[in-house]
Design a protein around this motif. Structure first.
Motif, mmCIF file in Angstrom:
data_model
loop_
_atom_site.group_PDB
_atom_site.id
_atom_site.type_symbol
_atom_site.label_atom_id
_atom_site.label_comp_id
_atom_site.label_asym_id
_atom_site.label_seq_id
_atom_site.Cartn_x
_atom_site.Cartn_y
_atom_site.Cartn_z
ATOM 1 N N GLY A 1 112.414 -13.246 72.760
ATOM 2 C CA GLY A 1 112.836 -14.442 73.001
ATOM 3 C C GLY A 1 114.236 -14.425 73.798
ATOM 4 O O GLY A 1 114.109 -15.077 75.067
ATOM 5 N N ALA A 2 114.931 -13.153 73.793
ATOM 6 C CA ALA A 2 116.260 -13.127 74.371
ATOM 7 C C ALA A 2 115.762 -12.552 75.985
ATOM 8 O O ALA A 2 116.428 -12.945 76.913
ATOM 9 C CB ALA A 2 116.808 -12.083 73.863
ATOM 10 N N ALA A 3 114.874 -11.727 75.951
ATOM 11 C CA ALA A 3 114.338 -11.143 77.151
ATOM 12 C C ALA A 3 113.705 -12.324 77.952
ATOM 13 O O ALA A 3 114.168 -12.405 79.439
ATOM 14 C CB ALA A 3 113.311 -9.972 77.068
ATOM 15 N N LEU A 4 112.795 -13.170 77.474
ATOM 16 C CA LEU A 4 112.345 -14.268 78.261
ATOM 17 C C LEU A 4 113.352 -15.305 78.586
ATOM 18 O O LEU A 4 113.445 -15.851 80.031
ATOM 19 C CB LEU A 4 111.387 -15.040 77.536
ATOM 20 N N SER A 5 114.427 -15.449 77.895
ATOM 21 C CA SER A 5 115.535 -16.434 78.072
ATOM 22 C C SER A 5 116.487 -15.971 79.243
ATOM 23 O O SER A 5 116.770 -16.744 80.278
ATOM 24 C CB SER A 5 116.290 -16.820 77.046
ATOM 25 N N ILE A 6 116.497 -14.644 79.285
ATOM 26 C CA ILE A 6 117.137 -14.112 80.408
ATOM 27 C C ILE A 6 116.385 -14.261 81.865
ATOM 28 O O ILE A 6 116.975 -14.662 82.848
ATOM 29 C CB ILE A 6 117.743 -12.726 80.215
ATOM 30 N N ALA A 7 115.103 -14.026 81.523
ATOM 31 C CA ALA A 7 114.373 -13.799 82.906
ATOM 32 C C ALA A 7 113.969 -15.469 83.420
ATOM 33 O O ALA A 7 113.904 -15.645 84.485
ATOM 34 C CB ALA A 7 112.887 -13.209 82.713
ATOM 35 N N LEU A 8 113.765 -16.290 82.500
ATOM 36 C CA LEU A 8 113.467 -17.426 82.995
ATOM 37 C C LEU A 8 114.529 -18.658 83.077
ATOM 38 O O LEU A 8 114.577 -19.591 83.432
ATOM 39 C CB LEU A 8 112.439 -18.213 81.838
ATOM 40 N N GLY A 9 115.890 -18.156 82.449
ATOM 41 C CA GLY A 9 116.928 -19.075 82.595
ATOM 42 C C GLY A 9 117.612 -19.469 83.987
ATOM 43 O O GLY A 9 118.057 -20.517 84.028
ATOM 44 N N THR A 10 117.322 -18.579 84.815
ATOM 45 C CA THR A 10 117.729 -18.976 86.159
ATOM 46 C C THR A 10 116.860 -20.204 86.815
ATOM 47 O O THR A 10 117.216 -21.031 87.321
ATOM 48 C CB THR A 10 117.659 -17.788 87.101
ATOM 49 N N GLY A 11 115.487 -20.094 86.674
ATOM 50 C CA GLY A 11 114.496 -20.797 87.074
ATOM 51 C C GLY A 11 114.576 -22.033 86.423
ATOM 52 O O GLY A 11 114.724 -23.107 87.047
ATOM 53 N N ILE A 12 115.216 -22.253 85.094
ATOM 54 C CA ILE A 12 115.218 -23.449 84.510
ATOM 55 C C ILE A 12 116.353 -24.065 84.744
ATOM 56 O O ILE A 12 116.592 -25.293 84.736
ATOM 57 C CB ILE A 12 115.218 -23.371 82.783
ATOM 58 N N ALA A 13 117.487 -23.439 85.279
ATOM 59 C CA ALA A 13 118.869 -24.094 85.642
ATOM 60 C C ALA A 13 118.689 -24.584 86.995
ATOM 61 O O ALA A 13 118.680 -25.784 87.427
ATOM 62 C CB ALA A 13 119.775 -22.944 85.754
ATOM 63 N N TRP A 14 117.839 -24.066 87.780
ATOM 64 C CA TRP A 14 117.438 -24.491 89.236
ATOM 65 C C TRP A 14 116.487 -25.918 89.121
ATOM 66 O O TRP A 14 116.738 -26.996 89.864
ATOM 67 C CB TRP A 14 116.611 -23.608 90.063
ATOM 68 N N LEU A 15 115.750 -25.764 88.100
ATOM 69 C CA LEU A 15 114.893 -26.934 87.776
ATOM 70 C C LEU A 15 115.724 -28.038 87.423
ATOM 71 O O LEU A 15 115.619 -29.268 87.769
ATOM 72 C CB LEU A 15 113.801 -26.589 86.734
ATOM 73 N N ALA A 16 116.704 -27.701 86.427
ATOM 74 C CA ALA A 16 117.517 -29.058 85.833
ATOM 75 C C ALA A 16 118.318 -29.448 87.088
ATOM 76 O O ALA A 16 118.493 -30.773 87.027
ATOM 77 C CB ALA A 16 118.309 -28.322 84.989
ATOM 78 N N LEU A 17 118.790 -28.577 87.910
ATOM 79 C CA LEU A 17 119.521 -29.078 89.018
ATOM 80 C C LEU A 17 118.698 -29.957 90.043
ATOM 81 O O LEU A 17 119.243 -31.081 90.392
ATOM 82 C CB LEU A 17 120.120 -27.942 89.926
ATOM 83 N N GLY A 18 117.326 -29.535 90.277
ATOM 84 C CA GLY A 18 116.775 -30.278 91.122
ATOM 85 C C GLY A 18 116.402 -31.596 90.621
ATOM 86 O O GLY A 18 116.537 -32.654 91.393
ATOM 87 N N ILE A 19 116.157 -31.720 89.176
ATOM 88 C CA ILE A 19 115.777 -33.098 88.658
ATOM 89 C C ILE A 19 117.134 -33.921 88.905
ATOM 90 O O ILE A 19 117.049 -35.312 88.957
ATOM 91 C CB ILE A 19 115.566 -32.706 87.178
ATOM 92 N N ALA A 20 118.116 -33.384 88.495
ATOM 93 C CA ALA A 20 119.304 -34.356 88.475
ATOM 94 C C ALA A 20 119.596 -34.932 89.744
ATOM 95 O O ALA A 20 119.985 -35.733 90.020
ATOM 96 C CB ALA A 20 120.501 -33.407 87.954
ATOM 97 N N VAL A 21 119.495 -33.895 90.958
ATOM 98 C CA VAL A 21 119.620 -34.355 92.334
ATOM 99 C C VAL A 21 118.759 -35.410 92.730
ATOM 100 O O VAL A 21 119.121 -36.337 93.331
ATOM 101 C CB VAL A 21 119.573 -33.147 93.349
ATOM 102 N N GLY A 22 117.537 -35.279 92.187
ATOM 103 C CA GLY A 22 116.366 -36.257 92.413
ATOM 104 C C GLY A 22 116.713 -37.610 91.949
ATOM 105 O O GLY A 22 116.448 -38.548 92.680
ATOM 106 N N ILE A 23 117.091 -37.638 90.623
ATOM 107 C CA ILE A 23 117.744 -38.647 90.163
ATOM 108 C C ILE A 23 118.808 -39.465 90.903
ATOM 109 O O ILE A 23 118.466 -40.776 91.003
ATOM 110 C CB ILE A 23 117.881 -38.560 88.636
ATOM 111 N N ALA A 24 119.584 -38.635 91.057
ATOM 112 C CA ALA A 24 120.668 -39.162 91.673
ATOM 113 C C ALA A 24 120.592 -39.863 93.277
ATOM 114 O O ALA A 24 120.805 -41.024 93.517
ATOM 115 C CB ALA A 24 121.833 -38.140 92.061
ATOM 116 N N ILE A 25 119.498 -39.304 93.766
ATOM 117 C CA ILE A 25 119.040 -39.679 95.113
ATOM 118 C C ILE A 25 118.378 -40.758 94.995
ATOM 119 O O ILE A 25 118.494 -42.111 95.648
ATOM 120 C CB ILE A 25 118.501 -38.816 96.170
#
Length: 64
Positions: A19-43
């Motif tokens: 779980g820790a190894a997956l969260s480190i590896a996938l954490g960056t992708g999830i952060a970019w996904l959340a940022l993209g969703i937030a920007v899309g909603i704002a626009i």
């Protein structure tokens, strides 16, 4: 894709749990996904607000 596999394998080899190894590896992708969703909603909200104001202005100024 290979880099994430190496990160997960190295994390597990160094004693991190799966779980820790997956969260480190996938954490960056999830952060970019959340940022993209937030920007899309704002626009989307800004476009909707702008277009609804234009429609309301036209309705108020039209004298038939």
């Amino acid at each position: 894709m290979k880099t994430k596999s190496v990160q997960i394998g190295l994390g597990i080899a160094l004693g991190a749990g799966l779980g820790a190894a997956l969260s480190i590896a996938l954490g960056t992708g999830i952060a970019w996904l959340a940022l993209g969703i937030a920007v899309g909603i704002a626009i989307g909200a800004a476009i909707t607000r702008t277009s609804s104001h234009k429609t309301n202005d036209r309705e108020l100024t039209t004298n038939d």
